[in-house]
Design a protein around this motif. Structure first.
Motif, PDB file in Angstrom:
ATOM      1  N   ARG A  66       0.844  -1.190   0.000  1.00 60.19           N
ATOM      2  CA  ARG A  66       0.000   0.000   0.000  1.00 60.19           C
ATOM      3  C   ARG A  66       0.880   1.240   0.000  1.00 60.19           C
ATOM      4  O   ARG A  66       1.965   1.245   0.553  1.00 60.19           O
ATOM      5  CB  ARG A  66      -0.911   0.008   1.227  1.00 60.19           C
ATOM      6  CG  ARG A  66      -1.807  -1.217   1.265  1.00 60.19           C
ATOM      7  CD  ARG A  66      -2.875  -1.095   2.304  1.00 60.19           C
ATOM      8  NE  ARG A  66      -3.616  -2.317   2.507  1.00 60.19           N
ATOM      9  CZ  ARG A  66      -4.476  -2.854   1.654  1.00 60.19           C
ATOM     10  NH1 ARG A  66      -4.691  -2.274   0.509  1.00 60.19           N
ATOM     11  NH2 ARG A  66      -5.116  -3.957   1.927  1.00 60.19           N
TER      12      ARG A  66
ATOM     13  N   CYS B 270      -4.620  12.778   0.007  1.00 60.74           N
ATOM     14  CA  CYS B 270      -4.846  11.531  -0.724  1.00 60.74           C
ATOM     15  C   CYS B 270      -5.394  10.480   0.233  1.00 60.74           C
ATOM     16  O   CYS B 270      -5.041  10.461   1.417  1.00 60.74           O
ATOM     17  CB  CYS B 270      -3.543  11.028  -1.337  1.00 60.74           C
ATOM     18  SG  CYS B 270      -2.837  12.128  -2.570  1.00 60.74           S
TER      19      CYS B 270
ATOM     20  N   GLN C 287      -4.311   2.816  -0.279  1.00 66.63           N
ATOM     21  CA  GLN C 287      -4.353   2.601  -1.727  1.00 66.63           C
ATOM     22  C   GLN C 287      -3.318   1.548  -2.110  1.00 66.63           C
ATOM     23  O   GLN C 287      -2.141   1.669  -1.786  1.00 66.63           O
ATOM     24  CB  GLN C 287      -4.108   3.906  -2.478  1.00 66.63           C
ATOM     25  CG  GLN C 287      -5.216   4.913  -2.278  1.00 66.63           C
ATOM     26  CD  GLN C 287      -6.553   4.369  -2.736  1.00 66.63           C
ATOM     27  OE1 GLN C 287      -6.688   3.823  -3.831  1.00 66.63           O
ATOM     28  NE2 GLN C 287      -7.552   4.510  -1.884  1.00 66.63           N
TER      29      GLN C 287
ATOM     30  N   ASN D  97      -4.636   0.535 -10.670  1.00 64.67           N
ATOM     31  CA  ASN D  97      -5.402   1.141  -9.579  1.00 64.67           C
ATOM     32  C   ASN D  97      -5.429   2.652  -9.793  1.00 64.67           C
ATOM     33  O   ASN D  97      -4.426   3.262 -10.121  1.00 64.67           O
ATOM     34  CB  ASN D  97      -4.766   0.806  -8.231  1.00 64.67           C
ATOM     35  CG  ASN D  97      -5.540   1.363  -7.059  1.00 64.67           C
ATOM     36  OD1 ASN D  97      -6.742   1.586  -7.140  1.00 64.67           O
ATOM     37  ND2 ASN D  97      -4.849   1.595  -5.959  1.00 64.67           N
TER      38      ASN D  97
ATOM     39  N   PHE E 262      -7.056   6.405  -8.132  1.00 64.07           N
ATOM     40  CA  PHE E 262      -7.732   7.081  -7.032  1.00 64.07           C
ATOM     41  C   PHE E 262      -7.535   8.576  -7.179  1.00 64.07           C
ATOM     42  O   PHE E 262      -6.664   9.026  -7.911  1.00 64.07           O
ATOM     43  CB  PHE E 262      -7.227   6.583  -5.668  1.00 64.07           C
ATOM     44  CG  PHE E 262      -5.738   6.686  -5.464  1.00 64.07           C
ATOM     45  CD1 PHE E 262      -5.183   7.807  -4.860  1.00 64.07           C
ATOM     46  CD2 PHE E 262      -4.890   5.666  -5.863  1.00 64.07           C
ATOM     47  CE1 PHE E 262      -3.819   7.903  -4.656  1.00 64.07           C
ATOM     48  CE2 PHE E 262      -3.521   5.752  -5.663  1.00 64.07           C
ATOM     49  CZ  PHE E 262      -2.981   6.872  -5.060  1.00 64.07           C
TER      50      PHE E 262
END
Length: 102
Positions: A32, A60, A64, A70, A72
């Protein structure tokens, strides 16, 4: 005697799942991002690559995953207004791309 064989199979399956799931990266355990590091990277990219001047703040989301594809959004405050900025993970080593504020 069948319970001994069944127990041995259960131990073997459980051991295999533990090795595959937790030792082999990406199956059950994902790296992560550190949100503070990503926030600093986003701010630097907006200043240095997009020449947007003063970046007042970047926020942020936590947790994540470092998984290619991925995506975001981070919230960026520029000139008193807050805008979303997309972050897209490019590879498993943690390289990411910072989009232009929307």
């Amino acid at each position: 005697m069948p319970w001994v064989f069944g127990g041995a199979v259960l131990v073997t399956v459980a051991g295999s799942l533990a090795v595959v799931g937790f030792v082999h990266p990406g199956v059950l355990v994902h790296d992560r991002f550190d949100p503070e590091s990503v926030q600093q990277g986003v701010a630097q990219t907006l200043r240095d690559s997009y020449h947007l001047g003063t970046v007042e703040s970047v926020s942020c989301p936590a947790e994540q995953q470092v998984v290619p594809g991925n995506r975001f959004d981070c919230q960026v405050t520029l000139g008193g207004g807050t805008k979303p900025v997309s972050v897209t993970v490019r590879d498993a080593s943690g390289t990411y791309e910072v989009g232009y504020p929307r």
